[in-house]
Design a protein around this motif. Structure first.
Motif, PDB file in Angstrom:
ATOM      1  N   ASP A  12       0.857  -1.182   0.000  1.00  0.00           N
ATOM      2  CA  ASP A  12       0.000   0.000   0.000  1.00  0.00           C
ATOM      3  C   ASP A  12       0.903   1.246   0.000  1.00  0.00           C
ATOM      4  O   ASP A  12       2.128   1.139   0.058  1.00  0.00           O
ATOM      5  N   GLU A  13       0.322   2.419  -0.061  1.00  0.00           N
ATOM      6  CA  GLU A  13       1.105   3.650  -0.188  1.00  0.00           C
ATOM      7  C   GLU A  13       2.048   3.848   1.000  1.00  0.00           C
ATOM      8  O   GLU A  13       3.207   4.208   0.824  1.00  0.00           O
ATOM      9  N   ASP A  14       1.574   3.621   2.208  1.00  0.00           N
ATOM     10  CA  ASP A  14       2.431   3.792   3.389  1.00  0.00           C
ATOM     11  C   ASP A  14       3.615   2.835   3.371  1.00  0.00           C
ATOM     12  O   ASP A  14       4.735   3.210   3.701  1.00  0.00           O
ATOM     13  N   GLN A  15       3.373   1.599   2.962  1.00  0.00           N
ATOM     14  CA  GLN A  15       4.460   0.618   2.882  1.00  0.00           C
ATOM     15  C   GLN A  15       5.471   1.023   1.811  1.00  0.00           C
ATOM     16  O   GLN A  15       6.680   0.912   2.024  1.00  0.00           O
ATOM     17  N   ALA A  16       4.982   1.495   0.668  1.00  0.00           N
ATOM     18  CA  ALA A  16       5.880   1.921  -0.405  1.00  0.00           C
ATOM     19  C   ALA A  16       6.704   3.131   0.021  1.00  0.00           C
ATOM     20  O   ALA A  16       7.898   3.217  -0.257  1.00  0.00           O
ATOM     21  N   LEU A  17       6.084   4.065   0.734  1.00  0.00           N
ATOM     22  CA  LEU A  17       6.809   5.248   1.200  1.00  0.00           C
ATOM     23  C   LEU A  17       7.853   4.902   2.255  1.00  0.00           C
ATOM     24  O   LEU A  17       8.823   5.643   2.434  1.00  0.00           O
ATOM     25  N   ALA A  18       7.670   3.793   2.937  1.00  0.00           N
ATOM     26  CA  ALA A  18       8.636   3.370   3.956  1.00  0.00           C
ATOM     27  C   ALA A  18       9.889   2.744   3.344  1.00  0.00           C
ATOM     28  O   ALA A  18      10.903   2.592   4.032  1.00  0.00           O
TER      29      ALA A  18
END
Length: 66
Positions: A12-18
């Motif tokens: 998801d977006e949060d995982q990708a941003l991490a």
């Protein structure tokens, strides 16, 4: 934002941003991300594409001052 993230359909977006692939945010936030990545992964070098060096310089200055 999703259009600039790596092609990672399973994240998801949060995982990708991490992911430690790039920084996002204000100068202070990006400097904090670099500190966190150094602590978590032991990174002591990073790569900044030549066309982005001048724009990224304030992040490095903020990071050096902290």
């Amino acid at each position: 934002m999703r259009e600039v993230l790596p092609k990672t359909p399973h994240l998801d977006e949060d995982q990708a941003l991490a992911l430690p692939l790039f920084t996002v945010g204000t100068i202070r936030q990006m400097a904090a991300q670099l500190r966190e990545q150094r602590e978590r992964y032991g990174f002591s070098y990073l790569t900044v594409p030549e066309p982005n060096m001048k724009a990224f310089a304030p992040v490095l200055q903020e990071r050096a001052g902290s």
